[in-house]
Write a protein that holds these residues in place. Structure first.
Motif, short mmCIF file in Angstrom:
data_model
loop_
_atom_site.label_atom_id
_atom_site.label_comp_id
_atom_site.label_asym_id
_atom_site.label_seq_id
_atom_site.Cartn_x
_atom_site.Cartn_y
_atom_site.Cartn_z
N GLU B 213 -28.87 -4.62 36.02
CA GLU B 213 -29.09 -3.80 34.90
C GLU B 213 -28.16 -2.75 35.11
OE1 GLU B 213 -33.48 -4.10 32.76
OE2 GLU B 213 -33.52 -3.37 34.75
N VAL B 214 -28.08 -2.08 36.02
CA VAL B 214 -27.19 -1.00 36.23
C VAL B 214 -25.97 -1.40 36.17
CG1 VAL B 214 -26.47 0.67 38.14
CG2 VAL B 214 -28.83 0.38 37.71
N ILE B 215 -25.60 -2.41 36.58
CA ILE B 215 -24.03 -3.03 36.44
C ILE B 215 -23.87 -3.37 35.08
CG2 ILE B 215 -22.64 -5.01 37.17
CD1 ILE B 215 -24.23 -4.90 39.90
N LYS B 216 -24.62 -3.90 34.37
CA LYS B 216 -24.37 -4.53 32.99
C LYS B 216 -24.27 -3.31 32.33
CE LYS B 216 -26.79 -7.88 31.86
NZ LYS B 216 -28.20 -8.54 31.73
N TYR B 217 -25.05 -2.42 32.28
CA TYR B 217 -25.02 -1.37 31.39
C TYR B 217 -24.18 0.17 31.91
CZ TYR B 217 -28.64 -4.49 29.86
OH TYR B 217 -29.13 -5.77 29.87
N SER B 218 -23.58 -0.32 32.85
CA SER B 218 -22.64 1.13 33.46
C SER B 218 -21.74 1.79 32.42
CB SER B 218 -22.10 0.71 34.73
OG SER B 218 -20.88 -0.54 34.28
N ALA B 219 -21.33 0.99 31.64
CA ALA B 219 -20.17 1.65 30.90
C ALA B 219 -20.49 2.82 30.24
CB ALA B 219 -19.67 0.55 29.65
N ALA B 220 -21.57 3.30 30.17
CA ALA B 220 -22.13 4.56 29.70
C ALA B 220 -22.00 5.79 30.31
CB ALA B 220 -23.64 4.31 28.81
N PHE B 222 -22.19 6.00 34.16
CA PHE B 222 -22.28 5.59 35.22
C PHE B 222 -21.15 4.91 36.05
CE2 PHE B 222 -24.06 2.90 38.47
CZ PHE B 222 -24.79 3.66 39.65
#
Lengths: 309, 309
Positions: B213-220, B222
Motif C-alpha cells: 500500500e505504501v508503495i502503490k500510494y506513494s505518489a502523494a 512519500f
C-alpha cells in the motif's frame, strides 16, 4: 472512449479539476463540462481559457442537469458546498469528490444529499506542488491510483460507471474502506507533508543559517522537502484538521523512531544506523518497480511534461 | 579549457568521483587520471569502462606523481586513507576531498599529510540517490555549489587552482568556514536525510499499512522521501557519526517545531497551520529562482539527463 456522462459539473477549479477537465476532453469521456469556483478571478480564467463549456456564478447553477458532480474544494468547504447543491441535484446523479481525507468528507457531505443521488467518494493519488486553474494537465492521472470509498449500500452501477470514467483518464482504480484510506494516506502523504513543512520552517527561522544559504545549498536533499512544502496551504490545513487522530498517531510513531535514530547518533551506534538506512532502500526499489517513480537520478533540473511555469 | 593538473588521482570511485572524471575529460581539465577503490569489483569496472587511465590496487600507488589527489571515500575512511597516502604524496601536490562533513575530515586527514602538500577540503553540493562507478555523469556539478573550506594558512595559489578546476566542471565555487559548513549542511542535507530515512522506516514497520500500500500510494508525497532515503547507507552513517553535535542540535529544533504543529493540529488551530504552510512557500520560490530546482511540476516520471537505470 465512449462518453460516460452527459454533463459533468466541477465545484472548484484547481489543479485536480483542471487536470480532470483536460483528461475528459482528450479522452472524450463527457459531452459537456460545467464548473464554478468561489473566486471570481478563477472563474474569469476558466472563461478566458474555455476550461469549461459553461462557467456559473454558483455551485447550485453548476450542478443543474449534471449526471456527475465532482467536488474539488478544500475538505473544510465540502459540507457547505453539499448543503448548497443538495436541492439542485438531478435524480440519479452521481456525486463524488477528490478530497485527501475520506471519513470527514463523508460525514460532512452525506447529510446534505437527497436519497435520489449516488455518493461515491474518491481520491486521486496524484498531484504536483502547483495549484490553480492553469496548473492542470491531462496526463496527471496516468498510471496513478484512484481510490473509491463507497459504503456497503452504494449503487454498484454508479460505482462501476465512475470507475470506468477514472480508468478512461488513465488511472488505476481501487476500492478501500474510508478509515483505512485515512490511515494509509497519513503514512504516504499527510505525515510526509507535515514533516517537510516543519523542516522548511526550521531552516527558515534558524538565525545562524541565512535563507540565502539554505536556498543556495538546497541541492543536497532539502530541495525535495521544499517541493512538497510548497503545496496549497488551505488544502493542507484542512487535511490535518480533518484527519487528526490518524495524523497524530503516525506523528507519534515518527517521533519515537526519530528519537531512536537520534540516540544511535548520540551513542555512536553505527551498526544500527547502517542497518536502518539499508532497510529503507528496499521500499524505494519497490516504488520504482511499481512505476510510481522513475529510477533516473533526480538532480532537480528535470525536463518534465506539463505546463512550464 | 586549459589543463589545470597533470595527473589527478581519485581515491574511491563512486558517484562523485566518476562524475568528476567524466567532467574532467569533457572539459580537458587534466592530462591523466589515476584511481583506485577498496572493492576489487569497483576497480574491475573502472578498468572495463576505461574510467581512469590507470587503475591501481592501492591508494599509495594511485597518488604517486599526482599533482591533485581527490579523496572520495566515506568520511569514516578518510583518516586511514590519508595515513596510507601521506608518505607517497608528491611535493607541492594539492589534496582535497568531497566529504559532506568538513571539521571531522580536517581533523582526521591533516595529521597524516606532509608539510610539502596543500590540503584544501571541499564539498560539492550535488548528488543523486545512486551510487557506484557507473552512476556518474559529467553534468552533475553544473550550476551546483562547491564549497571550499581552506584554513587561514592555506596556500592561496593552490586554492585558486582548485577553484578554477571546479569552475571548469561547471560548479559555483564559494569558500566557507568548516564549522559553519557543518551547520549549514545539517539544515540543507543531513537532517532532511535522517528525517526521510525515519519516515520511510515508520512506513516500513507499521503493521496496519502494508508495504505494498505504501508503495502503490506513494505518489502523494512519500515518494520524494524514499528518493533521498535511498542514498548510500555507509556514506550517511559516517555523516551522522561525524557531525553529531550539529545534527543533534538541528534535530532538537525540528522536534520542537514538529511538536508545535502537532499541538496546532490537536487543538484545531487552523490559522497557525495556514500561516506556517504559507511561509514555507517563499523558501521554495527562492530555490527555484536561484536555479537550484525547476518549477516544472514534479510527478515522479521526469525524463532527465544522466544514465538510465
Amino acid at each position: 472512449m465512449s462518453q460516460l456522462y452527459k454533463r459533468v459539473a466541477f465545484i472548484g477549479l484547481g489543479l485536480i479539476a483542471s487536470s480532470m477537465i483536460h483528461a475528459i476532453r482528450r479522452h472524450g469521456l463527457a459531452a459537456e463540462i460545467t464548473g464554478t469556483a468561489r473566486s471570481a478571478e478563477t472563474r474569469a480564467i476558466a472563461v478566458e481559457d474555455k476550461l469549461c463549456d459553461i462557467v456559473t456564478e454558483t455551485a447550485a447553477e453548476a450542478v443543474a442537469g449534471a449526471d456527475l458532480v465532482v467536488l474539488c474544494v478544500p475538505i473544510g468547504a465540502m459540507g457547505a458546498v453539499a448543503e448548497e447543491i443538495g436541492p439542485h441535484l438531478a435524480p440519479g446523479a452521481t456525486v463524488t469528490d477528490v478530497g485527501s481525507v475520506k471519513r470527514a468528507v463523508i460525514e460532512a457531505v452525506t447529510p446534505h444529499l437527497p436519497a435520489h443521488v449516488h455518493f461515491v467518494p474518491g481520491h486521486p493519488i496524484a498531484g504536483t506542488e502547483h495549484s490553480g486553474p492553469r496548473s492542470g494537465f491531462a496526463e496527471l492521472f496516468e498510471n496513478r491510483y484512484l481510490l473509491l470509498v463507497p459504503d456497503a449500500g452504494t449503487d454498484r452501477a454508479a460505482v462501476a460507471r465512475l470507475r470506468a470514467f477514472w480508468e478512461g483518464m488513465g488511472a488505476l482504480v481501487e476500492e478501500m474502506d474510508a478509515d483505512h484510506h485515512d490511515l494509509v494516506l497519513v503514512v504516504t502523504s499527510h505525515a510526509p507533508h507535515l514533516i517537510a513543512y516543519t523542516m522548511v520552517g526550521v531552516a527558515d527561522d534558524l538565525g545562524r543559517v541565512t535563507d540565502s544559504e539554505v536556498i543556495k545549498y538546497s541541492a543536497a536533499g532539502f530541495r525535495d522537502f521544499t517541493r512538497i512544502a510548497a503545496s496549497d496551504p488551505t488544502m493542507w490545513r484542512d487535511v490535518f484538521l480533518n484527519n487528526k487522530e490518524a495524523t497524530l498517531e503516525i506523528l507519534g510513531r515518527f517521533t519515537e523512531e526519530l528519537f531512536a535514530l537520534q540516540r544511535a547518533i548520540r551513542t555512536g551506534d553505527g551498526a544500527m544506523l547502517h542497518d536502518y538506512f539499508t532497510r529503507t532502500r528496499a521500499i524505494r526499489r519497490g516504488i520504482v518497480e511499481a512505476g510510481q517513480d522513475t529510477a533516473a537520478p533526480d538532480f532537480g533540473r528535470a525536463a518534465v511534461k506539463g505546463p512550464a511555469e
